[in-house]
Write a protein that holds these residues in place. Structure first.
Motif, PDB file in Angstrom:
ATOM      1  N   LEU A   1     -19.700 -19.069 -22.529  1.00 15.14           N
ATOM      2  CA  LEU A   1     -20.540 -17.931 -22.147  1.00 15.14           C
ATOM      3  C   LEU A   1     -20.355 -16.756 -23.100  1.00 15.14           C
ATOM      4  O   LEU A   1     -21.334 -16.124 -23.516  1.00 15.14           O
ATOM      5  N   VAL A   2     -19.097 -16.456 -23.419  1.00 13.49           N
ATOM      6  CA  VAL A   2     -18.837 -15.310 -24.289  1.00 13.49           C
ATOM      7  C   VAL A   2     -19.268 -15.610 -25.727  1.00 13.49           C
ATOM      8  O   VAL A   2     -19.892 -14.781 -26.394  1.00 13.49           O
ATOM      9  N   SER A   3     -18.963 -16.806 -26.202  1.00 10.04           N
ATOM     10  CA  SER A   3     -19.267 -17.162 -27.585  1.00 10.04           C
ATOM     11  C   SER A   3     -20.770 -17.316 -27.828  1.00 10.04           C
ATOM     12  O   SER A   3     -21.289 -16.911 -28.872  1.00 10.04           O
ATOM     13  N   MET A   4     -21.467 -17.891 -26.853  1.00  9.76           N
ATOM     14  CA  MET A   4     -22.888 -18.170 -27.031  1.00  9.76           C
ATOM     15  C   MET A   4     -23.772 -16.948 -26.796  1.00  9.76           C
ATOM     16  O   MET A   4     -24.796 -16.777 -27.456  1.00  9.76           O
ATOM     17  N   PHE A   5     -23.370 -16.083 -25.836  1.00  9.33           N
ATOM     18  CA  PHE A   5     -24.300 -15.049 -25.383  1.00  9.33           C
ATOM     19  C   PHE A   5     -23.814 -13.611 -25.569  1.00  9.33           C
ATOM     20  O   PHE A   5     -24.580 -12.679 -25.328  1.00  9.33           O
TER      21      PHE A   5
ATOM     22  N   ALA B   1      -7.093 -12.612 -21.396  1.00  3.29           N
ATOM     23  CA  ALA B   1      -6.752 -12.739 -22.817  1.00  3.29           C
ATOM     24  C   ALA B   1      -7.816 -13.545 -23.562  1.00  3.29           C
ATOM     25  O   ALA B   1      -8.157 -13.230 -24.713  1.00  3.29           O
ATOM     26  N   LEU B   2      -8.335 -14.587 -22.924  1.00  6.06           N
ATOM     27  CA  LEU B   2      -9.387 -15.388 -23.554  1.00  6.06           C
ATOM     28  C   LEU B   2     -10.615 -14.528 -23.834  1.00  6.06           C
ATOM     29  O   LEU B   2     -11.156 -14.537 -24.945  1.00  6.06           O
ATOM     30  N   VAL B   3     -11.043 -13.773 -22.824  1.00  6.83           N
ATOM     31  CA  VAL B   3     -12.232 -12.929 -22.999  1.00  6.83           C
ATOM     32  C   VAL B   3     -11.992 -11.878 -24.072  1.00  6.83           C
ATOM     33  O   VAL B   3     -12.837 -11.660 -24.953  1.00  6.83           O
ATOM     34  N   ARG B   4     -10.816 -11.244 -24.046  1.00  6.40           N
ATOM     35  CA  ARG B   4     -10.513 -10.202 -25.037  1.00  6.40           C
ATOM     36  C   ARG B   4     -10.468 -10.767 -26.459  1.00  6.40           C
ATOM     37  O   ARG B   4     -10.845 -10.093 -27.423  1.00  6.40           O
ATOM     38  N   SER B   5     -10.013 -12.006 -26.591  1.00 11.26           N
ATOM     39  CA  SER B   5      -9.927 -12.606 -27.924  1.00 11.26           C
ATOM     40  C   SER B   5     -11.301 -12.918 -28.499  1.00 11.26           C
ATOM     41  O   SER B   5     -11.459 -13.050 -29.717  1.00 11.26           O
ATOM     42  N   LEU B   6     -12.297 -13.021 -27.623  1.00 11.50           N
ATOM     43  CA  LEU B   6     -13.641 -13.398 -28.057  1.00 11.50           C
ATOM     44  C   LEU B   6     -14.598 -12.226 -28.157  1.00 11.50           C
ATOM     45  O   LEU B   6     -15.621 -12.319 -28.835  1.00 11.50           O
ATOM     46  N   SER B   7     -14.279 -11.132 -27.447  1.00  6.43           N
ATOM     47  CA  SER B   7     -15.225 -10.019 -27.406  1.00  6.43           C
ATOM     48  C   SER B   7     -14.503  -8.678 -27.387  1.00  6.43           C
ATOM     49  O   SER B   7     -13.579  -8.488 -26.590  1.00  6.43           O
TER      50      SER B   7
ATOM     51  N   CYS C   1     -16.685  -6.854 -23.861  1.00  5.47           N
ATOM     52  CA  CYS C   1     -17.043  -7.459 -22.565  1.00  5.47           C
ATOM     53  C   CYS C   1     -16.157  -6.912 -21.440  1.00  5.47           C
ATOM     54  O   CYS C   1     -14.944  -7.104 -21.438  1.00  5.47           O
ATOM     55  N   LEU C   2     -16.779  -6.268 -20.456  1.00  8.19           N
ATOM     56  CA  LEU C   2     -16.053  -5.724 -19.315  1.00  8.19           C
ATOM     57  C   LEU C   2     -15.740  -6.826 -18.315  1.00  8.19           C
ATOM     58  O   LEU C   2     -16.480  -7.809 -18.189  1.00  8.19           O
ATOM     59  N   ILE C   3     -14.650  -6.653 -17.565  1.00  5.97           N
ATOM     60  CA  ILE C   3     -14.193  -7.636 -16.572  1.00  5.97           C
ATOM     61  C   ILE C   3     -14.005  -6.935 -15.241  1.00  5.97           C
ATOM     62  O   ILE C   3     -13.437  -5.846 -15.177  1.00  5.97           O
ATOM     63  N   ASN C   4     -14.464  -7.562 -14.170  1.00  6.56           N
ATOM     64  CA  ASN C   4     -14.402  -6.916 -12.857  1.00  6.56           C
ATOM     65  C   ASN C   4     -13.131  -7.263 -12.095  1.00  6.56           C
ATOM     66  O   ASN C   4     -12.424  -8.225 -12.411  1.00  6.56           O
ATOM     67  N   GLY C   5     -12.840  -6.475 -11.072  1.00  5.73           N
ATOM     68  CA  GLY C   5     -11.601  -6.623 -10.305  1.00  5.73           C
ATOM     69  C   GLY C   5     -11.536  -7.858  -9.441  1.00  5.73           C
ATOM     70  O   GLY C   5     -10.447  -8.246  -8.999  1.00  5.73           O
ATOM     71  N   ARG C   6     -12.672  -8.507  -9.192  1.00  3.00           N
ATOM     72  CA  ARG C   6     -12.635  -9.717  -8.378  1.00  3.00           C
ATOM     73  C   ARG C   6     -12.222 -10.942  -9.192  1.00  3.00           C
ATOM     74  O   ARG C   6     -12.256 -12.062  -8.681  1.00  3.00           O
ATOM     75  N   ILE C   7     -11.772 -10.726 -10.404  1.00  5.64           N
ATOM     76  CA  ILE C   7     -11.098 -11.811 -11.122  1.00  5.64           C
ATOM     77  C   ILE C   7      -9.882 -12.242 -10.311  1.00  5.64           C
ATOM     78  O   ILE C   7      -9.481 -13.404 -10.310  1.00  5.64           O
TER      79      ILE C   7
END
Length: 446
Positions: free
Chosen positions: A208-212, A238-244, A247-253
């Motif tokens: 999702l992060v890499s493609m869009f 960490a995965l999301v941060r390494s790719l973008s 990209c914001l991340i919500n608390g319901r992670i």
């Protein structure tokens, strides 16, 4: 000599690559969320295989007490709530063909409603993906539609200048072995969940992060026991941060333990906090009871109710993420379109009181009245939202501190008089018969 050079390069790689990995920060700079704070209003969409069933299955319609866990309006949960056999549910993909879907039309409706960002369920708990995923064949490319729906929406968002993001069910997955199940099922063994985590959840997030290149990711847990330990939470961050870098991340992670590295807090469904929260936050909200399309859910909120929620959240420094559940053919339901356009008409007149505003901490809201502020042309401006008619509205300001007071929509001047508390705004009786949330603009002297 050559041997030493190769040895040196090898040793350098061993030390440098781990150091680079360690440099990936789990936190984004706070200013990366400035657009989110300023936007205040977004569209949520729940769309998937569950939309085909429209809230009913085999002669039963949700909610249905005939099933042990059937007392829910949430049509996107129909697979589990009405006990649809897994193989039968999976075969719904053979009929998924939203021929009326028009990405440009969806985003245009959102933009005309005054929304500034868009979020769609890329994969809900049923495990079905709306993009061309190489991780799992349970995706939209193996349906009669055979087009990447997310790609079309991303292109439309870019065309209309709309921020965009994806809901992704990283914890529950009712299709893939090891994915978490509802709480009334036996707990999934952790080693089996770890297999799902490594083989589907993390790889699909990477896709999702890499493609869009999304502006945000919307993960989903709540106050149930989950498999999202702090270690897994941080692994995903960490995965999301390494790719973008954005990209914001919500608390319901990880709802019960979001940690300090998420970018905004997510309320429970249709939850509106009473006080001001310092971290960026939002309420995910429905127009009816269900999120996914439910043909027999007639519990439509009025546009005025939803405008009240939007203004109320803005007055507390929060966002309002309003959901639409498209019909099986990919079209928006007419009652949803009507409400979006009614909200858009209000935003046409009053959006400056919503976008980029901040709470007014010095003033306690009264019943039906709340406040927001911003600086305009170097002057402090207070917006007064009146959701219930009152003849006067008291404010703790000295009369000499007010430059002007007008109705935001029309510019009509209002009378302001001194009072024991400070000043009183006198509201003309003509507004008593107007059901709209009224906004009054006070400009303060410097």
């Amino acid at each position: 000599m050559k041997m030493n050079r190769f040895l040196l390069l090898f040793l350098s790689a061993c030390f440098v690559f781990p150091l680079q990995a360690q440099r990936t920060s789990l936190s984004l700079p706070p200013e990366k969320a400035d657009w989110f704070r300023e936007a205040r209003f977004g569209m949520f969409v729940h769309f998937g295989l569950y939309s085909l069933l429209e809230g009913s299955y085999n002669g039963h319609t949700m909610p249905d007490a005939a099933f042990a866990h059937g007392q829910s309006w949430y049509a996107e949960w129909i697979r589990m709530r009405l006990e649809v056999p897994g193989d039968e549910y999976r075969r719904l993909a053979e009929n998924f063909n939203p021929v009326a879907f028009d990405a440009d039309e969806w985003i245009r409706e959102a933009k005309n409603a005054g929304m500034r960002y868009f979020v769609i369920t890329s994969k809900h708990h049923d495990g079905f993906a709306l993009w061309d995923s190489k991780v799992s064949d349970f995706n939209i490319m193996n349906t009669p539609y055979r087009k990447d729906l997310l790609a079309e929406l991303v292109a439309a968002c870019k065309k209309h200048g709309m921020k965009y993001g994806f809901y992704y069910s990283h914890w529950q997955d009712w299709e893939y072995p090891g994915g978490a199940m509802p709480e009334w099922y036996p707990d999934t063994p952790d080693d089996e969940f770890e297999s799902y985590w490594q083989k589907k959840s993390l790889p699909q997030v990477r896709e999702l992060v890499s493609m869009f290149d999304p502006d945000l990711l919307w993960f989903d847990t709540w106050d149930w026991k989950t498999h999202i330990t702090d270690k897994r939470r941080d692994e995903l961050i960490a995965l999301v941060r390494s790719l973008s870098p954005k990209c914001l991340i919500n608390g319901r992670i990880s709802y019960l333990s979001p940690g300090e590295n998420i970018d905004f807090l997510e309320m429970h469904d249709n939850q509106y906090p009473e006080g001001i929260l310092e971290k960026p936050w939002q309420t995910p909200a429905t127009m009816v009871h269900s999120w996914g399309w439910h043909a027999k859910d007639y519990n439509w909120k009025t546009a005025q109710q939803m405008i009240g929620y939007l203004a109320g959240n803005a007055s507390k420094g929060g966002n309002y993420l309003l959901n639409v559940g498209p019909k099986p053919d990919g079209s928006f339901p007419v009652p949803a379109i009507r409400r979006l356009r009614e909200i858009g008409a209000w935003m046409l007149s009053n959006s400056e009181s919503v976008y980029g505003t901040e709470p007014v901490k010095e003033i306690s809201p009264a019943e039906g009245v709340f406040f927001a502020r911003k600086t305009e042309d170097g002057k402090a401006v207070i917006y007064v939202f009146m959701s219930r008619y009152a003849e006067t509205i008291a404010l703790p300001f000295g009369p000499d501190g007010i430059s002007s007071c007008t109705v935001l929509e029309s510019g009509m001047p209002l009378t302001v008089k001194p009072s024991a508390a400070g000043i009183e705004i006198h509201v003309p009786g003509q507004f008593e018969n107007d059901s709209a949330v009224q906004v009054f603009k006070l400009t303060l002297k410097q």
